[in-house]
Design a protein around this motif. Structure first.
Motif, PDB file in Angstrom:
ATOM      1  N   HIS A 152      39.169   5.007 -16.765  1.00  0.00           N
ATOM      2  CA  HIS A 152      38.749   6.357 -16.375  1.00  0.00           C
ATOM      3  C   HIS A 152      37.832   6.385 -15.156  1.00  0.00           C
ATOM      4  O   HIS A 152      37.760   7.401 -14.474  1.00  0.00           O
ATOM      5  CB  HIS A 152      38.079   7.089 -17.540  1.00  0.00           C
ATOM      6  N   MET A 153      37.113   5.314 -14.877  1.00  0.00           N
ATOM      7  CA  MET A 153      36.281   5.262 -13.672  1.00  0.00           C
ATOM      8  C   MET A 153      37.085   4.798 -12.458  1.00  0.00           C
ATOM      9  O   MET A 153      36.610   4.873 -11.336  1.00  0.00           O
ATOM     10  CB  MET A 153      35.090   4.316 -13.861  1.00  0.00           C
ATOM     11  N   HIS A 154      38.288   4.249 -12.702  1.00  0.00           N
ATOM     12  CA  HIS A 154      39.157   3.779 -11.626  1.00  0.00           C
ATOM     13  C   HIS A 154      38.530   2.617 -10.859  1.00  0.00           C
ATOM     14  O   HIS A 154      38.694   2.501  -9.645  1.00  0.00           O
ATOM     15  CB  HIS A 154      39.545   4.909 -10.671  1.00  0.00           C
ATOM     16  N   VAL A 155      37.805   1.768 -11.573  1.00  0.00           N
ATOM     17  CA  VAL A 155      37.174   0.588 -10.979  1.00  0.00           C
ATOM     18  C   VAL A 155      37.259  -0.578 -11.958  1.00  0.00           C
ATOM     19  O   VAL A 155      37.630  -0.411 -13.119  1.00  0.00           O
ATOM     20  CB  VAL A 155      35.675   0.822 -10.633  1.00  0.00           C
ATOM     21  N   CYS A 156      36.884  -1.739 -11.476  1.00  0.00           N
ATOM     22  CA  CYS A 156      36.639  -2.901 -12.330  1.00  0.00           C
ATOM     23  C   CYS A 156      35.158  -3.222 -12.223  1.00  0.00           C
ATOM     24  O   CYS A 156      34.597  -3.212 -11.128  1.00  0.00           O
ATOM     25  CB  CYS A 156      37.479  -4.094 -11.891  1.00  0.00           C
ATOM     26  N   HIS A 157      34.526  -3.483 -13.363  1.00  0.00           N
ATOM     27  CA  HIS A 157      33.112  -3.833 -13.413  1.00  0.00           C
ATOM     28  C   HIS A 157      32.978  -5.337 -13.583  1.00  0.00           C
ATOM     29  O   HIS A 157      33.806  -5.958 -14.246  1.00  0.00           O
ATOM     30  CB  HIS A 157      32.419  -3.170 -14.613  1.00  0.00           C
ATOM     31  N   ILE A 158      31.929  -5.908 -13.019  1.00  0.00           N
ATOM     32  CA  ILE A 158      31.614  -7.320 -13.236  1.00  0.00           C
ATOM     33  C   ILE A 158      30.262  -7.381 -13.938  1.00  0.00           C
ATOM     34  O   ILE A 158      29.293  -6.772 -13.484  1.00  0.00           O
ATOM     35  CB  ILE A 158      31.605  -8.120 -11.922  1.00  0.00           C
ATOM     36  N   LEU A 159      30.223  -8.088 -15.070  1.00  0.00           N
ATOM     37  CA  LEU A 159      29.009  -8.250 -15.864  1.00  0.00           C
ATOM     38  C   LEU A 159      28.693  -9.728 -16.006  1.00  0.00           C
ATOM     39  O   LEU A 159      29.600 -10.571 -15.957  1.00  0.00           O
ATOM     40  CB  LEU A 159      29.191  -7.682 -17.275  1.00  0.00           C
ATOM     41  N   ARG A 160      27.427 -10.038 -16.211  1.00  0.00           N
ATOM     42  CA  ARG A 160      26.996 -11.407 -16.478  1.00  0.00           C
ATOM     43  C   ARG A 160      27.312 -11.722 -17.937  1.00  0.00           C
ATOM     44  O   ARG A 160      26.986 -10.944 -18.833  1.00  0.00           O
ATOM     45  CB  ARG A 160      25.505 -11.539 -16.194  1.00  0.00           C
ATOM     46  N   LEU A 161      27.948 -12.851 -18.196  1.00  0.00           N
ATOM     47  CA  LEU A 161      28.364 -13.214 -19.546  1.00  0.00           C
ATOM     48  C   LEU A 161      27.187 -13.467 -20.483  1.00  0.00           C
ATOM     49  O   LEU A 161      27.198 -13.028 -21.624  1.00  0.00           O
ATOM     50  CB  LEU A 161      29.271 -14.461 -19.505  1.00  0.00           C
TER      51      LEU A 161
END
Length: 184
Positions: free
Chosen positions: A75-84
């Motif tokens: 729904h945001m039309h993006v990919c997020h990157i998070l720290r594991l």
């Protein structure tokens, strides 16, 4: 524990030295959050909604560095990157987030529209399946494409485009760069 509709999961294999249990990351779409759990105990190691930066996490993959995860947000039309290690928000791509109700879908290279699958190839590239045309609320209809991005989210190329949604997005040992469409 989960809202309605947990969507994607990614398994993370533990290590003997230092001892780390097998873990699983769950896209809890119904509650708009990500969770990291120990497989054997079900213990929640962290849970995050990224401070409202996510709207509908749909799929997840472990980046090649084994320190970050990438999440397709339909729904945001993006990919997020998070720290594991702690679920901390790092960044998202593409850089400019389009309006929530974009119509028609973006067609420019590197833009995303309802990304629904993410995978990492053997070189560490992020492969994202998204819509080219169709409904943002139905991942069963429309035209789809696979785009390749660097681990930092930089657009590399379009890999393929097709009319029907593939059952899954698998990564072969080698992605032939000669067959990929070059960056425009």
């Amino acid at each position: 524990m989960f809202g309605r509709g947990p969507r994607g999961i990614a398994a993370i294999h533990g290590t003997a030295h230092p001892p780390v249990a097998d873990r699983v990351i769950v896209c809890d779409s119904g509650n708009v959050r990500m969770q990291l759990l120990e497989v054997d105990t079900g213990k929640v190691l962290w849970c995050t909604g990224c401070g409202g930066k996510m709207r509908k996490p749909w799929d997840v993959a472990l980046l090649h560095d084994k320190k970050h995860i990438v999440i397709a947000d339909i729904h945001m039309h993006v990919c997020h990157i998070l720290r594991l290690k702690d679920g901390a928000y790092v960044t998202h791509f593409p850089e400019v987030v389009p309006e929530f109700k974009v119509w028609p879908p973006p067609k420019k290279p590197g833009e995303l529209f309802s990304p629904c699958l993410v995978r990492i190839d053997h070189q560490g590239r992020i492969l994202v399946l998204d819509h080219v045309k169709g409904s943002t609320f139905s991942v069963e209809t429309g035209d789809f494409r696979v785009q390749a991005f660097a681990p930092d989210g930089t657009y590399l190329c379009e890999v393929t485009r097709q009319h029907h949604l593939p059952a899954t997005l698998a990564t072969p040992d080698r992605l032939d760069p000669e067959k990929a469409r070059p960056k425009s």
